[in-house]
Design a protein around this motif. Structure first.
Motif, PDB file in Angstrom:
ATOM      1  N   SER A 199       5.289 -12.523   5.188  1.00  0.00           N
ATOM      2  CA  SER A 199       6.635 -11.970   5.391  1.00  0.00           C
ATOM      3  C   SER A 199       6.782 -11.203   6.708  1.00  0.00           C
ATOM      4  N   ARG A 200       5.769 -10.447   7.124  1.00  0.00           N
ATOM      5  CA  ARG A 200       5.872  -9.604   8.323  1.00  0.00           C
ATOM      6  C   ARG A 200       5.030 -10.112   9.494  1.00  0.00           C
ATOM      7  N   GLY A 201       4.069 -10.948   9.213  1.00  0.00           N
ATOM      8  CA  GLY A 201       3.202 -11.447  10.272  1.00  0.00           C
ATOM      9  C   GLY A 201       2.122 -10.456  10.683  1.00  0.00           C
ATOM     10  N   GLN A 202       1.794  -9.505   9.801  1.00  0.00           N
ATOM     11  CA  GLN A 202       0.763  -8.507  10.092  1.00  0.00           C
ATOM     12  C   GLN A 202      -0.555  -8.906   9.430  1.00  0.00           C
ATOM     13  N   GLY A 203      -1.660  -8.666  10.147  1.00  0.00           N
ATOM     14  CA  GLY A 203      -2.974  -8.942   9.593  1.00  0.00           C
ATOM     15  C   GLY A 203      -3.409  -7.852   8.618  1.00  0.00           C
ATOM     16  N   VAL A 204      -4.547  -8.049   7.968  1.00  0.00           N
ATOM     17  CA  VAL A 204      -5.047  -7.108   6.961  1.00  0.00           C
ATOM     18  C   VAL A 204      -5.307  -5.730   7.576  1.00  0.00           C
ATOM     19  N   PHE A 205      -5.933  -5.678   8.738  1.00  0.00           N
ATOM     20  CA  PHE A 205      -6.274  -4.389   9.359  1.00  0.00           C
ATOM     21  C   PHE A 205      -5.021  -3.646   9.805  1.00  0.00           C
ATOM     22  N   THR A 206      -4.022  -4.378  10.263  1.00  0.00           N
ATOM     23  CA  THR A 206      -2.748  -3.760  10.641  1.00  0.00           C
ATOM     24  C   THR A 206      -2.041  -3.215   9.411  1.00  0.00           C
ATOM     25  N   GLN A 207      -2.086  -3.948   8.315  1.00  0.00           N
ATOM     26  CA  GLN A 207      -1.460  -3.490   7.075  1.00  0.00           C
ATOM     27  C   GLN A 207      -2.095  -2.191   6.589  1.00  0.00           C
ATOM     28  N   ILE A 208      -3.423  -2.095   6.658  1.00  0.00           N
ATOM     29  CA  ILE A 208      -4.126  -0.893   6.193  1.00  0.00           C
ATOM     30  C   ILE A 208      -3.792   0.298   7.085  1.00  0.00           C
ATOM     31  N   SER A 209      -3.745   0.074   8.393  1.00  0.00           N
ATOM     32  CA  SER A 209      -3.489   1.194   9.316  1.00  0.00           C
ATOM     33  C   SER A 209      -2.033   1.657   9.298  1.00  0.00           C
ATOM     34  N   GLU A 210      -1.112   0.846   8.882  1.00  0.00           N
ATOM     35  CA  GLU A 210       0.304   1.209   8.865  1.00  0.00           C
ATOM     36  C   GLU A 210       0.788   1.564   7.455  1.00  0.00           C
ATOM     37  N   GLY A 211       0.025   2.320   6.715  1.00  0.00           N
ATOM     38  CA  GLY A 211       0.479   2.803   5.404  1.00  0.00           C
ATOM     39  C   GLY A 211      -0.037   2.015   4.225  1.00  0.00           C
ATOM     40  N   GLY A 212      -0.820   1.023   4.455  1.00  0.00           N
ATOM     41  CA  GLY A 212      -1.362   0.223   3.366  1.00  0.00           C
ATOM     42  C   GLY A 212      -2.428   0.941   2.565  1.00  0.00           C
ATOM     43  N   SER A 213      -3.088   1.941   3.185  1.00  0.00           N
ATOM     44  CA  SER A 213      -4.141   2.674   2.467  1.00  0.00           C
ATOM     45  C   SER A 213      -3.562   3.492   1.309  1.00  0.00           C
ATOM     46  N   THR A 214      -2.341   4.030   1.447  1.00  0.00           N
ATOM     47  CA  THR A 214      -1.696   4.780   0.359  1.00  0.00           C
ATOM     48  C   THR A 214      -1.430   3.856  -0.826  1.00  0.00           C
ATOM     49  N   TRP A 215      -0.897   2.672  -0.532  1.00  0.00           N
ATOM     50  CA  TRP A 215      -0.661   1.696  -1.591  1.00  0.00           C
ATOM     51  C   TRP A 215      -1.969   1.249  -2.237  1.00  0.00           C
ATOM     52  N   PHE A 216      -3.010   1.107  -1.413  1.00  0.00           N
ATOM     53  CA  PHE A 216      -4.309   0.683  -1.928  1.00  0.00           C
ATOM     54  C   PHE A 216      -4.863   1.725  -2.904  1.00  0.00           C
ATOM     55  N   VAL A 217      -4.808   3.001  -2.543  1.00  0.00           N
ATOM     56  CA  VAL A 217      -5.337   4.064  -3.415  1.00  0.00           C
ATOM     57  C   VAL A 217      -4.521   4.159  -4.705  1.00  0.00           C
ATOM     58  N   ALA A 218      -3.187   4.103  -4.597  1.00  0.00           N
ATOM     59  CA  ALA A 218      -2.331   4.195  -5.788  1.00  0.00           C
ATOM     60  C   ALA A 218      -2.585   3.024  -6.742  1.00  0.00           C
ATOM     61  N   THR A 219      -2.683   1.827  -6.192  1.00  0.00           N
ATOM     62  CA  THR A 219      -2.956   0.654  -7.023  1.00  0.00           C
ATOM     63  C   THR A 219      -4.340   0.725  -7.645  1.00  0.00           C
ATOM     64  N   SER A 220      -5.321   1.207  -6.896  1.00  0.00           N
ATOM     65  CA  SER A 220      -6.688   1.324  -7.413  1.00  0.00           C
ATOM     66  C   SER A 220      -6.755   2.289  -8.584  1.00  0.00           C
ATOM     67  N   VAL A 221      -6.092   3.433  -8.466  1.00  0.00           N
ATOM     68  CA  VAL A 221      -6.094   4.418  -9.559  1.00  0.00           C
ATOM     69  C   VAL A 221      -5.399   3.847 -10.793  1.00  0.00           C
ATOM     70  N   LEU A 222      -4.254   3.231 -10.605  1.00  0.00           N
ATOM     71  CA  LEU A 222      -3.492   2.671 -11.721  1.00  0.00           C
ATOM     72  C   LEU A 222      -4.289   1.589 -12.456  1.00  0.00           C
ATOM     73  N   PHE A 223      -4.862   0.647 -11.719  1.00  0.00           N
ATOM     74  CA  PHE A 223      -5.609  -0.448 -12.356  1.00  0.00           C
ATOM     75  C   PHE A 223      -6.917   0.043 -12.978  1.00  0.00           C
ATOM     76  N   THR A 224      -7.546   1.025 -12.366  1.00  0.00           N
ATOM     77  CA  THR A 224      -8.785   1.555 -12.928  1.00  0.00           C
ATOM     78  C   THR A 224      -8.511   2.234 -14.259  1.00  0.00           C
ATOM     79  N   LEU A 225      -7.474   3.065 -14.327  1.00  0.00           N
ATOM     80  CA  LEU A 225      -7.131   3.731 -15.595  1.00  0.00           C
ATOM     81  C   LEU A 225      -6.700   2.712 -16.647  1.00  0.00           C
ATOM     82  N   ALA A 226      -5.898   1.745 -16.254  1.00  0.00           N
ATOM     83  CA  ALA A 226      -5.442   0.728 -17.200  1.00  0.00           C
ATOM     84  C   ALA A 226      -6.603  -0.110 -17.727  1.00  0.00           C
ATOM     85  N   SER A 227      -7.640  -0.271 -16.938  1.00  0.00           N
ATOM     86  CA  SER A 227      -8.804  -1.052 -17.379  1.00  0.00           C
ATOM     87  C   SER A 227      -9.763  -0.217 -18.207  1.00  0.00           C
ATOM     88  N   LEU A 228      -9.874   1.081 -17.909  1.00  0.00           N
ATOM     89  CA  LEU A 228     -10.843   1.928 -18.599  1.00  0.00           C
ATOM     90  C   LEU A 228     -10.383   2.404 -19.971  1.00  0.00           C
TER      91      LEU A 228
END
Length: 195
Positions: A118-147
């Motif tokens: 959709s945006r034409g951004q690579g993985v490293f660009t996505q992480i550096s432009e705010g993707g790390s916040t989404w990554f942490v939030a998704t990780s916490v949510l899925f970890t709790l839902a799995s545990l």
């Protein structure tokens, strides 16, 4: 039985059979009528007397289905209950680590490709432009839902039926982990987004 025996005597005693086979013919007395015998009676044919004798063997009557003793079926062995201890659930070979990592990799791989398309951004660009916040939030949510189910003693295998089995989820997670690493490596070597 008696009728069959009388019929065989008639056949073997006929002169036509004796002349064709060229064997010595034995003459048996012809019986004009065969008396009707009860089921348990046996007729002595060798001596020609018409007395009936009772069979020395007992009569066997097949049992009905209500008389057949049924053996009780043994109870099905129950699967041992999964351990709900924190150390057992999160152990290296425990049920949680690979499954949680696989679920996160599946979400991450699909999200990375969707944003790249959709945006034409690579993985490293996505992480550096705010993707790390989404990554942490998704990780916490899925970890709790799995545990949470694992700490309640519910195993993944007990909930897998049909097409969506626990093994299929495990393999999809492994492929997603490999795909995410391959996507990042390809973009790093190429220096540009994959798509």
């Amino acid at each position: 039985m008696a009728f069959t025996s009388a019929a065989l005597q008639t056949i073997f005693a006929s002169p036509a059979l004796a002349s064709r086979t060229r064997t010595t013919s034995y003459s048996f007395p012809r019986i004009a009528s065969v008396p009707r015998l009860s089921r348990n009676a046996v007729r002595c044919m060798a001596s020609g007397d018409e007395k009936t004798e009772q069979s020395s063997e007992p009569t066997v009557v097949p049992p009905t289905t209500s008389q057949i003793p049924t053996t009780p079926t043994p109870p099905k062995p129950q699967a041992p209950k999964a351990s709900t201890k924190f150390g057992d659930v999160l152990a290296f070979s425990g049920p949680a680590p690979e499954r949680i990592n696989g679920r996160l990799a599946m979400v991450g791989f699909v999200a990375a490709l969707a944003v790249e398309l959709s945006r034409g951004q690579g993985v490293f660009t996505q992480i550096s432009e705010g993707g790390s916040t989404w990554f942490v939030a998704t990780s916490v949510l899925f970890t709790l839902a799995s545990l949470i189910p694992l700490f309640k003693g519910v195993t993944v295998e007990s909930k897998s039926k049909g097409l969506m089995t626990s093994d299929a989820e495990m393999w999809n997670g492994r492929f997603a982990m490999l795909g995410l690493v391959a996507l990042a490596f390809t973009e790093y070597v190429k220096g540009a987004p994959f798509v």
